[in-house]
Design a protein around this motif. Structure first.
Motif, short mmCIF file in Angstrom:
data_model
loop_
_atom_site.label_atom_id
_atom_site.label_comp_id
_atom_site.label_asym_id
_atom_site.label_seq_id
_atom_site.Cartn_x
_atom_site.Cartn_y
_atom_site.Cartn_z
N LEU A 145 8.43 42.36 -29.73
CA LEU A 145 9.81 42.65 -30.11
C LEU A 145 10.34 41.60 -31.08
O LEU A 145 10.96 41.93 -32.10
CB LEU A 145 10.70 42.70 -28.87
N ILE A 146 10.09 40.34 -30.80
CA ILE A 146 10.57 39.26 -31.66
C ILE A 146 9.96 39.38 -33.05
O ILE A 146 10.65 39.24 -34.08
CB ILE A 146 10.23 37.89 -31.03
N SER A 147 8.66 39.63 -33.13
CA SER A 147 7.99 39.75 -34.43
C SER A 147 8.57 40.89 -35.24
O SER A 147 8.85 40.74 -36.44
CB SER A 147 6.48 39.97 -34.20
N ARG A 148 8.78 42.04 -34.61
CA ARG A 148 9.29 43.20 -35.34
C ARG A 148 10.75 43.02 -35.76
O ARG A 148 11.12 43.32 -36.90
CB ARG A 148 9.14 44.45 -34.47
N PRO A 372 -1.60 38.61 -39.55
CA PRO A 372 -1.79 37.63 -38.47
C PRO A 372 -1.50 36.21 -38.91
O PRO A 372 -1.27 35.33 -38.07
CB PRO A 372 -3.26 37.82 -38.08
N MET A 373 -1.52 35.95 -40.22
CA MET A 373 -1.29 34.60 -40.73
C MET A 373 0.13 34.38 -41.22
O MET A 373 0.42 33.35 -41.82
CB MET A 373 -2.27 34.31 -41.88
N SER A 374 1.03 35.33 -40.98
CA SER A 374 2.42 35.15 -41.41
C SER A 374 3.10 34.10 -40.54
O SER A 374 2.65 33.79 -39.43
CB SER A 374 3.18 36.48 -41.32
N GLY A 375 4.21 33.58 -41.05
CA GLY A 375 4.90 32.52 -40.34
C GLY A 375 5.33 32.91 -38.94
O GLY A 375 5.13 32.17 -37.98
N ILE A 376 5.92 34.10 -38.81
CA ILE A 376 6.42 34.53 -37.51
C ILE A 376 5.30 34.69 -36.50
O ILE A 376 5.38 34.23 -35.36
CB ILE A 376 7.24 35.85 -37.65
N VAL A 379 3.84 31.27 -35.49
CA VAL A 379 4.71 30.55 -34.57
C VAL A 379 4.53 31.06 -33.15
O VAL A 379 4.42 30.29 -32.18
CB VAL A 379 6.19 30.68 -35.01
N LEU A 380 4.47 32.38 -33.00
CA LEU A 380 4.27 32.97 -31.67
C LEU A 380 2.92 32.56 -31.08
O LEU A 380 2.78 32.39 -29.88
CB LEU A 380 4.37 34.49 -31.76
N SER A 381 1.92 32.37 -31.95
CA SER A 381 0.59 32.00 -31.49
C SER A 381 0.51 30.52 -31.13
O SER A 381 0.09 30.14 -30.04
CB SER A 381 -0.45 32.34 -32.56
N SER A 382 0.91 29.67 -32.07
CA SER A 382 0.74 28.23 -31.88
C SER A 382 1.69 27.64 -30.85
O SER A 382 1.34 26.71 -30.12
CB SER A 382 0.93 27.50 -33.22
N ARG A 383 2.90 28.19 -30.76
CA ARG A 383 3.91 27.61 -29.87
C ARG A 383 3.92 28.24 -28.48
O ARG A 383 4.26 27.56 -27.50
CB ARG A 383 5.29 27.74 -30.52
N TYR A 384 3.53 29.53 -28.40
CA TYR A 384 3.68 30.23 -27.11
C TYR A 384 2.39 30.83 -26.59
O TYR A 384 2.40 31.51 -25.57
CB TYR A 384 4.76 31.32 -27.24
N GLY A 385 1.29 30.61 -27.30
CA GLY A 385 -0.01 31.05 -26.80
C GLY A 385 -0.25 32.54 -26.86
O GLY A 385 -1.13 33.06 -26.17
N ILE A 386 0.50 33.27 -27.70
CA ILE A 386 0.31 34.70 -27.86
C ILE A 386 -0.65 34.92 -29.04
O ILE A 386 -0.48 34.32 -30.10
CB ILE A 386 1.63 35.43 -28.14
N SER A 387 -1.66 35.77 -28.88
CA SER A 387 -2.62 36.02 -29.95
C SER A 387 -1.90 36.60 -31.17
O SER A 387 -1.31 37.67 -31.10
CB SER A 387 -3.70 36.99 -29.48
#
Length: 418
Positions: A145-148, A372-376, A379-387
């Motif tokens: 939801l956040i990404s979209r 998959p390499m966009s900023g948003i 951020v979701l991957s590196s900070r919150y562990g979401i693929s």
């Protein structure tokens, strides 16, 4: 960089390179902390730009040093200015209530990410996601939801780097007309997200833990947006980027002074220099290196004797360009590459700058959702562990549906300009 950029806007006697030099110095200082793939991407952009520049110079065409090094510096100054808004985020309270659940919480979170992100950029994502992840790990449904919701901001908001780049790359474009066609696309994105909440996965949405958005949290973003729009309507001397860059520090200083006087202002300044500004390494690397690439490609296009892909830019060709954003993003190529390649070519043909800016903004939003390499997504991957790959792939259908709507809006744009 930020201080000299504002000085350069107010006093034309300040050299153009004045803000560019500290921008590159900041990148050099922050380079070791930037992720490896982002460093490689930036080096690739610079390499492409230098190769194109070498060829152009051999043909007798070369850009100025200011253009080569400072192509996107105004965008970075705007982003550095907007980063100041993070100083206004209040620390969490120990007695904060439990997060709300259900469809209403889902809708509130969707609107909150979008409304805050439209002004304070990706800082809104961190603010909201940190709150959601405070007591329990961020869920994939929340990340989706956040990404979209955040990617849809790039369809129209000049506070987003992609839209700022779109406007800077299309001299003469009208940001209000661009927003008039980008906002309906964002509205359709909301409808799709709401349809998801009412559809086959409604039971999952009923368990959704959302972010409680209050009117008070929107006061500063609304004040900033209103001030920028009012200033843009009353003066033509400054661009929208310049107005954002100048007004944001003033607004932040006023709010901090009202909260706790000079002590809050001093503490905020220290926090910005020590903690907030050094988090901009990725943006510095992306936009400075993309500027080198763009300057080289512009010089090469000028030396190529007018060669171009097509004679003019109409809605059909804009749709193909939009498709290029979507397809290249699927394999991890950043939207900035398409802007860097297309802008120099468009400068050699008959192209409505506002149509081009609208296409760039739409392409940036659609591409960032599925990249998959966009900023948003990073951020979701590196900070919150979401693929980041899982989030990006889950957004493909969502962005594909929006692409069809975007194409319709581009043809509508063409009809209204005839």
């Amino acid at each position: 960089m930020l201080g000299l950029a504002i000085a350069g806007v107010l006093w034309p006697t300040v050299p153009v390179m004045a803000a560019t030099v500290p921008a590159w110095a900041a990148l050099a200082l922050l380079w070791p902390g930037i992720e490896r793939w982002q460093r490689l991407q930036s080096l690739a952009f610079i390499a492409v730009g230098l190769i194109a520049l070498t060829w152009a110079a051999d043909q007798g065409t070369a850009p100025s040093l200011e253009s080569l090094l400072g192509q996107n510096q105004p965008i970075l100054s705007m982003l550095a200015s907007v980063t100041l808004l993070r100083l206004l985020n209040r620390p969490p309270r120990a007695d904060e209530p439990e997060l709300p659940r259900g469809r209403r919480a889902y809708v509130q979170s969707m609107l909150g990410v979008h409304a805050l992100g439209a002004v304070i950029n990706i800082s809104a994502v961190i603010l909201i996601a940190d709150r959601l992840a405070r007591t329990r790990r961020l869920g994939v449904d929340q990340a989706q939801l956040i990404s979209r919701a955040f990617s849809a901001v790039a369809f129209y908001s000049p506070f987003i780097g992609g839209v700022a780049l779109a406007l800077a790359s299309t001299p003469g474009s009208n940001p209000l007309v661009m927003a008039a066609f980008g906002m309906p696309l964002a509205g359709v994105a909301f409808l799709l997200l709401y349809a998801y909440a009412r559809g086959a996965r409604s039971q999952e949405v009923e368990r959704f833990r959302g972010y409680p958005v209050h009117v008070a949290s929107l006061r500063v973003p609304l004040a900033l947006g209103s001030a920028v729009l009012a200033a843009a309507a009353t003066t033509s001397r400054y661009s929208v980027l310049d107005l954002i860059t100048m007004i944001t520090p003033l607004l932040v200083a006023i709010v901090l002074l009202r909260r706790d006087g000079l002590r809050a202002l001093r503490a905020g300044g220290v926090d910005y220099v020590v903690s907030r500004a050094p988090q901009m390494g990725t943006e510095l690397a992306l936009f400075l290196s993309a500027g080198v690439m763009a300057a080289g490609l512009i010089a090469a296009a000028g030396a190529a004797g007018g060669w171009t892909l097509f004679a003019r830019l109409d809605a059909f060709h804009a749709s193909l360009l939009l498709l290029a954003f979507f397809l290249t993003s699927l394999v991890g190529i950043h939207p900035v590459v398409i802007v860097g390649v297309a802008a120099p070519l468009a400068a050699t043909i008959d192209a409505d700058p506002t149509l081009l800016a609208t296409t760039f903004a739409m392409g940036w939003g659609l591409g960032c959702a599925v990249n998959p390499m966009s900023g948003i997504n990073m951020v979701l991957s590196s900070r919150y562990g979401i693929s980041n790959w899982r989030v990006a792939r889950g957004n493909v259908g969502f962005s594909a549906a929006l692409y069809c709507v975007a194409v319709g809006l581009l043809f509508l744009f063409q009809l209204t300009r005839l």
